[in-house]
Design a protein around this motif. Structure first.
Motif, mmCIF file in Angstrom:
data_model
loop_
_atom_site.group_PDB
_atom_site.id
_atom_site.type_symbol
_atom_site.label_atom_id
_atom_site.label_comp_id
_atom_site.label_asym_id
_atom_site.label_seq_id
_atom_site.Cartn_x
_atom_site.Cartn_y
_atom_site.Cartn_z
ATOM 1 N N ALA A 133 0.702 -1.193 -0.056
ATOM 2 C CA ALA A 133 -0.212 -0.046 -0.255
ATOM 3 C C ALA A 133 0.626 1.402 -0.151
ATOM 4 O O ALA A 133 0.530 2.305 -0.747
ATOM 5 C CB ALA A 133 -0.903 0.080 1.297
ATOM 6 N N LEU A 134 1.987 1.231 0.771
ATOM 7 C CA LEU A 134 2.827 2.296 0.716
ATOM 8 C C LEU A 134 3.522 2.750 -0.677
ATOM 9 O O LEU A 134 3.522 4.018 -0.852
ATOM 10 C CB LEU A 134 3.741 2.395 1.877
ATOM 11 C CG LEU A 134 4.652 3.527 2.249
ATOM 12 C CD1 LEU A 134 3.815 4.619 2.511
ATOM 13 C CD2 LEU A 134 5.570 3.157 3.304
ATOM 14 N N LYS A 135 3.947 1.699 -1.011
ATOM 15 C CA LYS A 135 4.515 1.788 -2.343
ATOM 16 C C LYS A 135 3.536 2.491 -3.467
ATOM 17 O O LYS A 135 3.968 2.965 -4.425
ATOM 18 C CB LYS A 135 5.132 0.533 -2.816
ATOM 19 C CG LYS A 135 6.371 0.092 -2.070
ATOM 20 C CD LYS A 135 6.913 -1.240 -2.602
ATOM 21 C CE LYS A 135 8.312 -1.634 -1.776
ATOM 22 N NZ LYS A 135 8.861 -2.710 -2.214
ATOM 23 N N ARG A 136 2.393 1.647 -3.578
ATOM 24 C CA ARG A 136 1.280 2.173 -4.325
ATOM 25 C C ARG A 136 0.899 3.759 -4.103
ATOM 26 O O ARG A 136 1.144 4.647 -4.910
ATOM 27 C CB ARG A 136 0.135 1.623 -4.264
ATOM 28 C CG ARG A 136 -1.036 1.879 -4.724
ATOM 29 C CD ARG A 136 -2.485 1.189 -4.545
ATOM 30 N NE ARG A 136 -2.686 1.026 -3.177
ATOM 31 C CZ ARG A 136 -3.449 2.084 -2.512
ATOM 32 N NH1 ARG A 136 -3.349 3.355 -3.089
ATOM 33 N NH2 ARG A 136 -3.400 1.897 -1.167
ATOM 34 N N GLU A 137 0.903 4.099 -2.908
ATOM 35 C CA GLU A 137 0.685 5.349 -2.332
ATOM 36 C C GLU A 137 1.804 6.438 -3.141
ATOM 37 O O GLU A 137 1.471 7.549 -3.679
ATOM 38 C CB GLU A 137 0.303 5.607 -0.946
ATOM 39 C CG GLU A 137 -0.824 5.207 -0.405
ATOM 40 C CD GLU A 137 -2.148 6.007 -0.713
ATOM 41 O OE1 GLU A 137 -2.135 7.132 -1.436
ATOM 42 O OE2 GLU A 137 -2.962 5.430 -0.535
ATOM 43 N N PHE A 138 3.142 6.163 -3.047
ATOM 44 C CA PHE A 138 4.111 6.818 -3.308
ATOM 45 C C PHE A 138 4.028 7.226 -5.047
ATOM 46 O O PHE A 138 4.209 8.018 -5.469
ATOM 47 C CB PHE A 138 5.392 6.522 -2.795
ATOM 48 C CG PHE A 138 5.794 7.186 -1.704
ATOM 49 C CD1 PHE A 138 6.652 8.266 -1.690
ATOM 50 C CD2 PHE A 138 5.446 6.905 -0.393
ATOM 51 C CE1 PHE A 138 7.023 8.858 -0.573
ATOM 52 C CE2 PHE A 138 5.727 7.575 0.861
ATOM 53 C CZ PHE A 138 6.753 8.484 0.689
ATOM 54 N N ILE A 139 3.712 6.012 -5.429
ATOM 55 C CA ILE A 139 3.733 6.107 -7.045
ATOM 56 C C ILE A 139 2.433 6.855 -7.351
ATOM 57 O O ILE A 139 2.647 7.883 -8.251
ATOM 58 C CB ILE A 139 3.465 4.580 -7.714
ATOM 59 C CG1 ILE A 139 4.968 3.959 -7.481
ATOM 60 C CG2 ILE A 139 3.091 4.586 -9.050
ATOM 61 C CD1 ILE A 139 4.810 2.396 -8.021
ATOM 62 N N GLU A 140 1.328 6.767 -6.826
ATOM 63 C CA GLU A 140 0.227 7.710 -7.078
ATOM 64 C C GLU A 140 0.219 8.928 -6.593
ATOM 65 O O GLU A 140 0.166 9.731 -7.726
ATOM 66 C CB GLU A 140 -1.027 7.147 -6.228
ATOM 67 C CG GLU A 140 -1.691 5.855 -6.847
ATOM 68 C CD GLU A 140 -2.893 5.208 -6.066
ATOM 69 O OE1 GLU A 140 -3.167 3.996 -6.043
ATOM 70 O OE2 GLU A 140 -3.213 5.969 -4.963
ATOM 71 N N GLU A 141 0.972 9.547 -5.590
ATOM 72 C CA GLU A 141 0.948 10.474 -5.087
ATOM 73 C C GLU A 141 2.188 11.314 -5.601
ATOM 74 O O GLU A 141 2.095 12.587 -6.122
ATOM 75 C CB GLU A 141 1.053 10.813 -3.684
ATOM 76 C CG GLU A 141 -0.224 10.435 -3.081
ATOM 77 C CD GLU A 141 -0.326 10.577 -1.610
ATOM 78 O OE1 GLU A 141 0.581 11.039 -0.787
ATOM 79 O OE2 GLU A 141 -1.359 10.345 -0.806
ATOM 80 N N CYS A 142 3.263 10.830 -5.733
ATOM 81 C CA CYS A 142 4.714 11.381 -5.912
ATOM 82 C C CYS A 142 5.224 10.919 -7.384
ATOM 83 O O CYS A 142 6.452 11.588 -7.756
ATOM 84 C CB CYS A 142 5.568 11.140 -4.915
ATOM 85 S SG CYS A 142 5.185 11.408 -3.328
ATOM 86 N N GLN A 143 4.593 9.879 -8.051
ATOM 87 C CA GLN A 143 5.158 9.324 -8.916
ATOM 88 C C GLN A 143 6.568 8.708 -8.848
ATOM 89 O O GLN A 143 7.474 9.071 -9.711
ATOM 90 C CB GLN A 143 5.110 10.234 -10.430
ATOM 91 C CG GLN A 143 3.771 10.606 -10.855
ATOM 92 C CD GLN A 143 3.078 11.428 -10.021
ATOM 93 O OE1 GLN A 143 3.713 12.643 -9.837
ATOM 94 N NE2 GLN A 143 1.833 11.116 -9.361
ATOM 95 N N THR A 144 6.937 8.325 -7.723
ATOM 96 C CA THR A 144 8.273 7.997 -7.123
ATOM 97 C C THR A 144 8.108 6.567 -6.803
ATOM 98 O O THR A 144 7.131 6.206 -5.477
ATOM 99 C CB THR A 144 8.651 8.889 -6.387
ATOM 100 O OG1 THR A 144 8.628 10.160 -6.743
ATOM 101 C CG2 THR A 144 10.070 8.344 -5.606
ATOM 102 N N GLU A 145 9.016 5.708 -7.094
ATOM 103 C CA GLU A 145 9.339 4.490 -6.308
ATOM 104 C C GLU A 145 9.951 4.474 -5.173
ATOM 105 O O GLU A 145 11.098 5.173 -5.237
ATOM 106 C CB GLU A 145 9.818 3.360 -7.312
ATOM 107 C CG GLU A 145 8.794 3.044 -8.512
ATOM 108 C CD GLU A 145 9.548 2.026 -9.389
ATOM 109 O OE1 GLU A 145 10.209 1.100 -8.846
ATOM 110 O OE2 GLU A 145 9.427 2.392 -10.674
ATOM 111 N N ILE A 146 9.601 3.738 -4.028
ATOM 112 C CA ILE A 146 10.284 3.768 -2.955
ATOM 113 C C ILE A 146 10.837 2.232 -2.466
ATOM 114 O O ILE A 146 10.173 1.380 -2.669
ATOM 115 C CB ILE A 146 9.488 4.360 -1.812
ATOM 116 C CG1 ILE A 146 8.162 3.807 -1.300
ATOM 117 C CG2 ILE A 146 9.364 5.900 -1.858
ATOM 118 C CD1 ILE A 146 7.748 3.674 -0.061
#
Length: 144
Positions: A48-61
Motif C-alpha cells: 500500500a505504501l509503495k502504491r501511495e508513493f507512486i500515485e501521489e509522488c510518481q516515485t518508487e520507494i
C-alpha cells in the motif's frame, strides 16, 4: 465508531536532513501530512505504501524500517472510523517526479496536492494537521 481505518505513511528524508510533507485540499479543508494513505482491501502495508508513493509522488520507494504505529485512540477527521496509522522510514529508488514547493498549499492549476521539504531541525508539531503526525514530528526530532 463503526470500523477501523488503516493508514500507512512514508517518512522520506533527503541528504539535507529534510522530510517530505504533503499539502492537500480535500473534503473542503486544507491539511498537511506525510505522504501515504489508506490501505485497500487485500493489500499489505508495504504494498500500500509503495502504491501511495507512486500515485501521489510518481516515485518508487524502498522501505528501510518501521518507525511508529499509533498507540492511542484517534477518531478520523473525515468519517466515523478509528484511525490506526503506521509510519515507515523510506528512501526513493527512482527519480522524484514532482517539483517541491517552497510554501504550503502552492498547488498547480487543477491539482490539490503539493509537496515540500521541511528541515527536521525546524519542523514543528504545528506544521502538520493530524494528531498522529504531530506525535511523529516529535519522534523525528528526537531521532534526528
Amino acid at each position: 465508531m463503526s470500523y477501523f481505518n488503516i493508514r500507512v505513511y512514508g517518512l522520506l528524508l533527503n541528504e539535507h536532513n529534510e522530510v517530505l510533507l504533503s499539502d492537500e485540499f480535500e473534503v473542503g479543508r486544507h491539511f498537511t501530512k506525510f505522504p501515504g494513505g489508506g490501505l485497500e482491501l487485500g493489500e499489505g502495508l508495504i504494498e500500500a505504501l509503495k502504491r501511495e508513493f507512486i500515485e501521489e509522488c510518481q516515485t518508487e520507494i524502498e522501505v528501510i524500517s518501521h518507525f511508529y504505529t499509533t498507540d492511542f485512540y484517534e477518531k478520523s477527521s473525515f468519517n466515523d472510523s478509528q484511525v490506526i496509522s503506521i509510519y515507515y522510514l523510506v528512501k526513493a529508488v527512482s527519480t522524484l517526479n514532482f517539483v517541491p514547493k517552497e510554501k504550503a498549499f502552492d498547488f498547480e492549476a487543477g491539482l490539490f496536492q503539493s509537496f515540500r521539504w521541511r528541515s527536521i531541525s525546524s519542523l514543528q508539531v504545528e506544521d502538520v494537521t493530524f494528531k498522529t503526525d504531530k506525535v511523529v514530528v516529535g519522534l523525528l526530532k528526537q531521532k534526528f
